[in-house]
Design an enzyme around this catalytic site. Structure first.
Site, PDB file in Angstrom:
ATOM      1  N   ASP A  11       0.872  -1.075   0.043  1.00  0.00           N
ATOM      2  CA  ASP A  11      -0.062   0.030   0.022  1.00  0.00           C
ATOM      3  C   ASP A  11       0.737   1.119   0.121  1.00  0.00           C
ATOM      4  O   ASP A  11       1.756   1.306   0.889  1.00  0.00           O
ATOM      5  CB  ASP A  11      -0.877   0.091   1.152  1.00  0.00           C
ATOM      6  CG  ASP A  11      -1.909   1.180   1.105  1.00  0.00           C
ATOM      7  OD1 ASP A  11      -2.202   1.636   0.004  1.00  0.00           O
ATOM      8  OD2 ASP A  11      -2.872   1.268   2.234  1.00  0.00           O
ATOM      9  N   ASP A 106      -3.317   2.389  -5.760  1.00  0.00           N
ATOM     10  CA  ASP A 106      -2.150   2.452  -4.760  1.00  0.00           C
ATOM     11  C   ASP A 106      -1.894   1.128  -4.085  1.00  0.00           C
ATOM     12  O   ASP A 106      -1.046   1.197  -3.015  1.00  0.00           O
ATOM     13  CB  ASP A 106      -2.214   3.727  -4.039  1.00  0.00           C
ATOM     14  CG  ASP A 106      -3.576   3.663  -3.315  1.00  0.00           C
ATOM     15  OD1 ASP A 106      -4.323   2.656  -3.636  1.00  0.00           O
ATOM     16  OD2 ASP A 106      -3.590   4.629  -2.173  1.00  0.00           O
ATOM     17  N   GLU A 107      -2.725  -0.046  -4.163  1.00  0.00           N
ATOM     18  CA  GLU A 107      -2.496  -1.005  -3.609  1.00  0.00           C
ATOM     19  C   GLU A 107      -2.690  -2.310  -4.268  1.00  0.00           C
ATOM     20  O   GLU A 107      -3.447  -2.524  -5.341  1.00  0.00           O
ATOM     21  CB  GLU A 107      -3.385  -1.214  -2.327  1.00  0.00           C
ATOM     22  CG  GLU A 107      -4.936  -0.978  -2.582  1.00  0.00           C
ATOM     23  CD  GLU A 107      -5.769  -1.026  -1.519  1.00  0.00           C
ATOM     24  OE1 GLU A 107      -5.428  -2.004  -0.377  1.00  0.00           O
ATOM     25  OE2 GLU A 107      -6.925  -0.233  -1.402  1.00  0.00           O
TER      26      GLU A 107
END
Length: 641
Positions: A11, A106-107
């Protein structure tokens, strides 16, 4: 669950704000908030400097402005820059394992078992630290936190425990020891409403939730949600890492600065949202059967409605039409704060027929019989319908034999239907004073010089006779008052001399005619599909027939409201958003600090420059242009010659 911590969750830390601080050196170390900067905008990401003042994601932007100090930077999102950074990270993770599940920009989850790595506690820990360092290098300083565990649940929780730039490894067999002391909001699926309900029952931690019997949870939250919470509280999560996740829905929504209650404005917003959704569907090669809308009122109550079709579609017009029907079922008189449109029940094909694709019924076609087309003289009188009791005899077809040189009201090359159809479809008005016994037809045409054609005389122009062209439609409406409008110049552009045919000596050249005006002025557009076309005006009772003469001398029929001709609209000034990448012809690359009152302020700096100077320009400065995101990678040093 697995027997070893072989699932990683990566993350990126406050990604949007971190990318802004990377690309804008003057923002490093100060609070940065990215989101909707308008009145009702929402915080998308707050940097860790801003979080110390209480700002957080999903907070109203107005509240974040009150909490943060004056030097806080409030920026609009730059999604191209975020997508480039995300692509670099995902490419790095793909080199660690072939099984990577990206869940957002973003993860992502990484299955280490599919990559043949050392799955011991020490091996996984070393791999996580090495991967974290590589992420910071390839992104130019954007950090990420990593969690490793035997399940997705514990891996995601682990990546959040030591943020930012942290690593958490949950050894196999110790899942409950890590999970139970945590607050219940750490569990996936526990939102604010569920958390409040659990708090009212005395449940604060995951351990408290695990101590509750299943019947209580089902009674409070229903069968599906209750069973889910019961399993998660015991760390029971067998979900695999899936490299390709199918989209379940495609949607778009808009939060308005001012509550909307005008139905017309709401429908236009629905059309725009439906267009965005349809575009995303087509780009993804998807279609959907279910169209749904989301309406949020000023008191934050949210209502949703949905309708499901038999066939999937990606047609924006149909999506908008169904969304409008759903919105009509709701009461929007109190105002609408947020409006959204979505499509679900997705498929990878569309199977619409011609009419259901537009939400319409098949058209009903009706054709007149030959008897109706003949329009015999003994037909019933139209007085029952309130029309003049006049019958229209058939108009004779011009003979091919040249008759007298008497001018005719028919122009050469005039286009029209068959005489019988014209007489049947267009009954003559009483203003024309035509009797069936006299068998004469008065022709009002916007050609040069209108002359009546008598059936007894049988005179037509030689050009019309030689062309043997059927006459045009007969004027069937009462003659409105007409007057001549002198014009200094032709209303239609004159063609080149090569395009104007030479006049035949046998063909009389009609004098230049001024446009015939019926009440108002609207120019008719010539039909470009035929060499000799008729000027057609939609809904007008007068039909103009044009000859083979040049458009500059061709008659023009006018009807309807006057044409308003004013000065052209001024060009729209460009809109500069705070944080936007720009480039100036003289000063180079920079970013927008702010704009207003016809000015825009730009700071000229980049990822590898010292903090730059600030300059102000007019918003329409021709030397200022939008630009692509800057390149954050460090150029490789030149090798030896």
């Amino acid at each position: 669950m697995r027997r070893e911590p072989s699932i990683l969750h990566v993350d990126l830390d406050a990604m949007f704000a971190a990318v802004e601080q990377r690309d804008k050196v003057s923002l490093r170390g100060i609070p940065v908030i990215v989101g909707g900067v308008a009145g009702r905008g929402v915080v998308a990401t707050a940097s860790y400097e801003a979080r110390r003042f209480g700002a957080r994601s999903a907070m109203p932007m107005a509240q974040a402005r009150r909490l943060c100090p004056p030097n806080t930077a409030f920026l609009s999102p730059r999604f191209p820059a975020y997508q480039r950074t995300s692509a670099v990270v995902m490419e790095l993770l793909a080199g660690v394992s072939p099984l990577v599940e990206q869940v957002s920009i973003d993860e992502a989850y990484v299955d280490l078992a599919a990559g043949g790595h050392d799955l011991s506690l020490r091996g996984v820990t070393e791999l996580a630290h090495r991967l974290k360092a590589e992420i910071a290098v390839v992104t130019g300083g954007v950090t990420g936190s990593i969690g490793a565990a035997s399940s997705k649940l514990l891996a995601k929780i682990g990546s959040d425990l030591n943020k930012p730039d942290g690593v958490t490894i949950v050894p196999a067999g110790e899942e409950l020891a890590v999970l139970h002391p945590l607050p219940v909001r750490r569990l996936g699926g526990v939102g604010p409403a569920t958390e409040q309900r659990l708090h009212r029952s005395g449940i604060r931690t995951v351990g408290d939730l695990a101590a509750r019997p299943l019947d209580d949870l089902v009674d409070w939250f229903g069968t599906a949600h209750g069973h889910g919470l019961y399993r998660l509280a015991r760390a029971e999560d067998n979900r695999p890492v899936v490299s390709e996740r199918e989209a379940k829905s495609v949607s778009a929504e808009e939060t308005f600065d001012v509550d909307l209650n005008d139905p017309g404005r709401l429908n236009r917003e629905l059309d725009l949202l439906a267009t965005r959704v349809a575009g995303r569907l087509r780009r993804s090669g998807l279609t959907g059967r279910t169209v749904n809308i989301k309406v949020r009122h000023p008191d934050f109550t949210t209502v949703t409605r949905a309708v499901t079709r038999d066939q999937p579609t990606d047609d924006g017009r149909l999506i908008a039409q169904l969304a409008r029907r759903l919105l009509a079922e709701l009461n929007t008189s109190g105002g609408v704060r947020l409006l959204g449109v979505g499509v679900s029940t997705l498929a990878d094909f569309a199977q619409d027929d011609l009419f259901t694709a537009a939400g319409e019924d098949p058209p009903f076609y009706s054709f007149p019989s030959p008897a109706e087309e003949a329009s015999p003289a003994g037909a019933p009188s139209p007085t029952a319908a309130g029309l003049p009791s006049l019958s229209a005899p058939p108009v004779p077809v011009p003979s091919a034999t040249p008759l007298s040189s008497k001018p005719s009201s028919l122009s050469a090359g005039a286009v029209g239907p068959s005489p019988s159809a014209a007489s049947a479809a267009m009954p003559l008005s009483s203003a024309d004073a035509v009797s069936s016994s006299a068998a004469s037809v008065a022709m009002r045409l916007t050609s040069a010089g209108s002359v009546a054609q008598s059936s007894s005389g049988g005179s037509v122009s030689p050009s019309a006779a030689s062309a043997a062209t059927p006459p045009p439609f007969v004027d069937s409406s009462p003659a409105p008052p007409s007057f001549e409008v002198p014009t200094a110049a032709p209303l239609l552009p004159a063609p080149s001399s090569s395009a104007t045919p030479a006049s035949s000596p046998a063909t009389p050249t009609p004098p230049a005619a001024t446009p015939s005006v019926a009440g108002a002025a609207l120019p008719a557009v010539p039909d470009s599909d035929s060499s000799s076309s008729a000027a057609r005006v939609s809904g007008s009772p007068w039909l103009a027939a044009s000859s083979s003469a040049s458009p500059s001398s061709a008659p023009v029929s006018f009807s309807g409201p006057p044409a308003l001709s004013g000065p052209p609209a001024p060009p729209t000034a460009p809109v500069w958003r705070p944080g936007q990448d720009v480039r100036h012809d003289e000063y180079g690359a920079g970013w927008v600090r702010g704009s207003g009152i016809g000015r825009v302020t730009v700071r000229f700096e980049g990822p590898h420059t010292p903090p730059g100077r600030v300059r102000t320009f007019f918003v329409d400065d021709p030397a200022l242009h939008p630009a692509d995101p800057p390149d954050w990678t460090v150029p490789a040093p030149d090798g030896p010659p």
